[in-house]
Scaffold this motif. Structure first.
Motif, PDB file in Angstrom:
ATOM      1  N   HIS A 138      46.062  34.371  37.438  1.00 34.00           N
ATOM      2  CA  HIS A 138      46.755  33.152  37.238  1.00 34.00           C
ATOM      3  C   HIS A 138      46.396  32.011  38.493  1.00 34.00           C
ATOM      4  N   PRO A 139      46.215  30.967  38.190  1.00 35.14           N
ATOM      5  CA  PRO A 139      45.729  29.900  39.118  1.00 35.14           C
ATOM      6  C   PRO A 139      46.694  29.831  40.191  1.00 35.14           C
ATOM      7  N   ARG A 140      48.026  30.065  39.853  1.00 37.10           N
ATOM      8  CA  ARG A 140      49.145  29.366  40.797  1.00 37.10           C
ATOM      9  C   ARG A 140      50.066  30.656  41.389  1.00 37.10           C
ATOM     10  N   ALA A 141      49.792  31.592  41.009  1.00 36.15           N
ATOM     11  CA  ALA A 141      50.483  32.976  41.281  1.00 36.15           C
ATOM     12  C   ALA A 141      50.476  33.033  42.747  1.00 36.15           C
ATOM     13  N   LEU A 148      55.254  36.625  43.524  1.00 35.97           N
ATOM     14  CA  LEU A 148      54.797  37.325  44.793  1.00 35.97           C
ATOM     15  C   LEU A 148      55.940  38.394  45.106  1.00 35.97           C
ATOM     16  N   GLN A 149      57.311  37.866  45.357  1.00 38.69           N
ATOM     17  CA  GLN A 149      58.342  38.718  45.924  1.00 38.69           C
ATOM     18  C   GLN A 149      58.503  39.683  45.068  1.00 38.69           C
ATOM     19  N   PRO A 150      58.987  39.752  43.456  1.00 41.59           N
ATOM     20  CA  PRO A 150      59.264  40.753  42.737  1.00 41.59           C
ATOM     21  C   PRO A 150      58.137  41.712  42.702  1.00 41.59           C
ATOM     22  N   TRP A 151      56.642  41.152  42.767  1.00 43.19           N
ATOM     23  CA  TRP A 151      55.654  42.190  42.624  1.00 43.19           C
ATOM     24  C   TRP A 151      55.428  43.079  43.972  1.00 43.19           C
ATOM     25  N   ASP A 157      51.360  47.119  48.529  1.00 38.62           N
ATOM     26  CA  ASP A 157      49.865  46.850  48.823  1.00 38.62           C
ATOM     27  C   ASP A 157      49.082  46.259  47.894  1.00 38.62           C
ATOM     28  N   ALA A 158      49.772  45.587  46.820  1.00 44.80           N
ATOM     29  CA  ALA A 158      48.951  44.737  45.687  1.00 44.80           C
ATOM     30  C   ALA A 158      48.297  43.834  46.246  1.00 44.80           C
ATOM     31  N   GLU A 159      47.002  43.648  45.557  1.00 44.94           N
ATOM     32  CA  GLU A 159      46.239  42.059  45.818  1.00 44.94           C
ATOM     33  C   GLU A 159      45.915  41.633  44.583  1.00 44.94           C
ATOM     34  N   ILE A 160      45.784  40.110  44.912  1.00 39.02           N
ATOM     35  CA  ILE A 160      45.370  39.334  43.583  1.00 39.02           C
ATOM     36  C   ILE A 160      43.839  38.929  43.947  1.00 39.02           C
ATOM     37  N   PRO A 161      43.118  39.594  42.918  1.00 36.84           N
ATOM     38  CA  PRO A 161      41.664  39.294  42.978  1.00 36.84           C
ATOM     39  C   PRO A 161      41.371  38.005  43.560  1.00 36.84           C
ATOM     40  N   ASP A 162      40.571  37.677  44.477  1.00 37.57           N
ATOM     41  CA  ASP A 162      40.016  36.502  45.104  1.00 37.57           C
ATOM     42  C   ASP A 162      40.915  35.700  45.803  1.00 37.57           C
ATOM     43  N   HIS A 163      42.201  36.316  46.034  1.00 39.39           N
ATOM     44  CA  HIS A 163      43.057  35.481  46.743  1.00 39.39           C
ATOM     45  C   HIS A 163      43.767  36.323  48.036  1.00 39.39           C
ATOM     46  N   ALA A 167      51.150  40.623  50.030  1.00 40.39           N
ATOM     47  CA  ALA A 167      52.191  40.698  51.157  1.00 40.39           C
ATOM     48  C   ALA A 167      51.855  39.497  52.119  1.00 40.39           C
ATOM     49  N   ASP A 168      50.464  39.196  52.410  1.00 38.25           N
ATOM     50  CA  ASP A 168      50.094  38.072  53.053  1.00 38.25           C
ATOM     51  C   ASP A 168      50.192  36.720  52.386  1.00 38.25           C
ATOM     52  N   LEU A 169      50.036  36.653  50.914  1.00 40.15           N
ATOM     53  CA  LEU A 169      50.427  35.378  50.576  1.00 40.15           C
ATOM     54  C   LEU A 169      51.826  35.103  50.405  1.00 40.15           C
ATOM     55  N   LEU A 170      52.854  36.172  50.330  1.00 36.81           N
ATOM     56  CA  LEU A 170      54.137  35.818  50.224  1.00 36.81           C
ATOM     57  C   LEU A 170      54.723  35.457  51.761  1.00 36.81           C
TER      58      LEU A 170
END
Length: 190
Positions: A138-141, A148-151, A157-163, A167-170
């Motif tokens: 999803h382009p804005r996730a 991000l927080q609920p996930w 340790d989840a990752e968004i492919p290419d992003h 945890a870092d994004l949050l």
């Protein structure tokens, strides 16, 4: 994020014999019209009733202010659902739109308009798509704390492919006024 439980495990369609991978899928739920909590629970139940979808976890409910919505829009209730599926991304799009429609979602062309139910595909395994009808991830996730927080709560340790790592994004987005609603607990059919 890798496909789970294992990208090499496949499921044979009993009618066609077609072999399909089992993909870990993340969806974000949101509602700011009507009985917001009932709409979220209904979406979880509808996903659980979907053939070839196996829910593995449901997040806590969070409340968030609408982002980029028309003035006067009510706050959203949000949650994230994790599931494994052998359905194609195209079939998943059809299914989530049918669920939204069943809960009275109106698509009037107004960007970020209030809605009874929003079901967004965030990731489907490691699938990538840049079609007008499906963008994965999803382009804005990666910019939205209400995803991000609920996930993160479910998969630190989840990752968004290419992003990158959730945890870092949050850490970059901050909480964006997000509030956990421990008084509202979605039933997990898993």
């Amino acid at each position: 994020m890798t496909e789970t439980p294992n990208p090499h495990i496949i499921d044979a369609d009993t009618l066609t014999g077609e072999m399909r991978p089992i993909r870990r899928t993340v969806v974000s739920l949101g509602s700011n019209l009507g009985d917001r909590f009932a709409n979220l629970q209904g979406a979880v139940d509808a996903l659980a009733d979907t053939p070839e979808v196996w829910i593995t976890n449901v997040s806590a409910v969070y409340e968030s202010e609408p982002i980029g919505a028309p003035e006067g829009s009510d706050s959203f209730l949000n949650a994230v659902v994790l599931f494994d599926t052998t359905l194609s991304a195209a079939r998943l799009v059809d299914r989530v739109q049918a669920i939204e429609d069943a809960f009275g979602r109106e698509r009037d062309g107004v960007v970020n308009a209030p809605r009874t139910l929003d079901v967004d595909l965030i990731v489907v395994g490691d699938r990538r798509s840049n079609e007008s009808w499906l963008q994965l991830p999803h382009p804005r996730a990666a910019e939205r704390a209400f995803v991000l927080q609920p996930w993160y709560d479910l998969e630190p340790d989840a990752e968004i492919p290419d992003h990158g790592r959730v945890a870092d994004l949050l850490g970059k987005t901050g909480d964006q006024g997000l509030q956990r609603r421990d008084d509202l607990v979605l039933a997990n059919p898993a």
